[in-house]
Design a protein around this motif. Structure first.
Motif: not given
Length: 235
Positions: A29-32, A91-93, A95-105, A130-134
């Protein structure tokens, strides 16, 4: 000591190995979450790493960083982007379309149905949001419901109290401490282990989704009920 399963020796007659992660988008919802692309993401992530609200202490428990130049940061991202284990997402926000983080399997073991979430680096504006939890929710849901894993792991340095608290907040069960598990940046690392099982996921999914509802946040984006409060009500 690590906890032992109460179902040791239980036959798994219908067991099929899980699938490997593929380069597909995970929509929230808030990220992809998009498979990491260094060319696309490096500039925005480097700016986020050096923003006024950046948290350099995150790198204390990550295998790389901190980075003093965008060239070095981009080189690291390029190695991440071609890795299959760990398998990195950006992690892409929304609303802004900006990259805001990374994570992995990582620790991807499809034949046993086990996979881990880790290598988490979130920008300052994304931490405790909210984005971190999502982001964690999206990876957990994809691992259990699409890829077919039966065990989701979370491991961290025993000195990383924030990571251990996050694991508990997200509904992972502590399994114990692996002593002298790694030599990390020239120091001994004892590793705290946590897990979530496929049988536990339906309840944890309901908790995540109740927390992520728009009406659980005020106009400033602050939560009204915590994950633990929702967990207590639903458990």
């Amino acid at each position: 000591m690590p906890q032992q399963s109460t179902e040791t020796g239980r036959p798994l007659p219908d067991w099929q190995p899980a699938a490997l992660p593929q380069r597909t988008q995970l929509q929230g919802g808030s990220i992809r979450l998009l498979p990491l692309d260094a060319e696309r993401d490096a500039a925005a992530l480097y700016q986020a790493e050096h923003a006024a609200d950046a948290d350099p202490s995150q790198w204390d428990f990550l295998t790389a960083g901190p980075f003093q130049s965008e060239l070095d940061f981009s080189a690291w991202l390029k190695t991440c982007a071609v890795s299959s284990d760990p398998f990195f997402y950006t992690v892409i926000d929304q609303q802004s379309g900006l990259a805001t983080g990374v994570l992995s399997y990582l620790a991807i073991t499809p034949e046993h149905g086990s996979i881990e979430i880790g290598h988490i680096w979130f920008s300052g504006r994304m931490q405790r949001s909210r984005q971190a939890t999502e982001a964690i929710y999206l990876l957990a849901r994809h691992a259990f419901e699409v890829l077919g894993y039966r065990r989701l792991e979370w491991k961290c340095n025993s000195l990383n109290q924030r990571s251990q608290q996050a694991a508990l907040r997200f509904g992972f069960t502590p399994e114990g401490l692996f002593r002298q598990h790694r030599v990390f940046k020239g120091k001994n690392r004892d590793t705290a282990w946590f897990s979530m099982l496929d049988s536990e996921w339906p309840l944890q999914r309901a908790i995540f989704e109740a927390w992520l509802q728009a009406d659980n946040f005020d106009a400033e984006g602050r939560q009204k009920k915590s994950l633990n409060e929702i967990r207590a009500a639903l458990s």
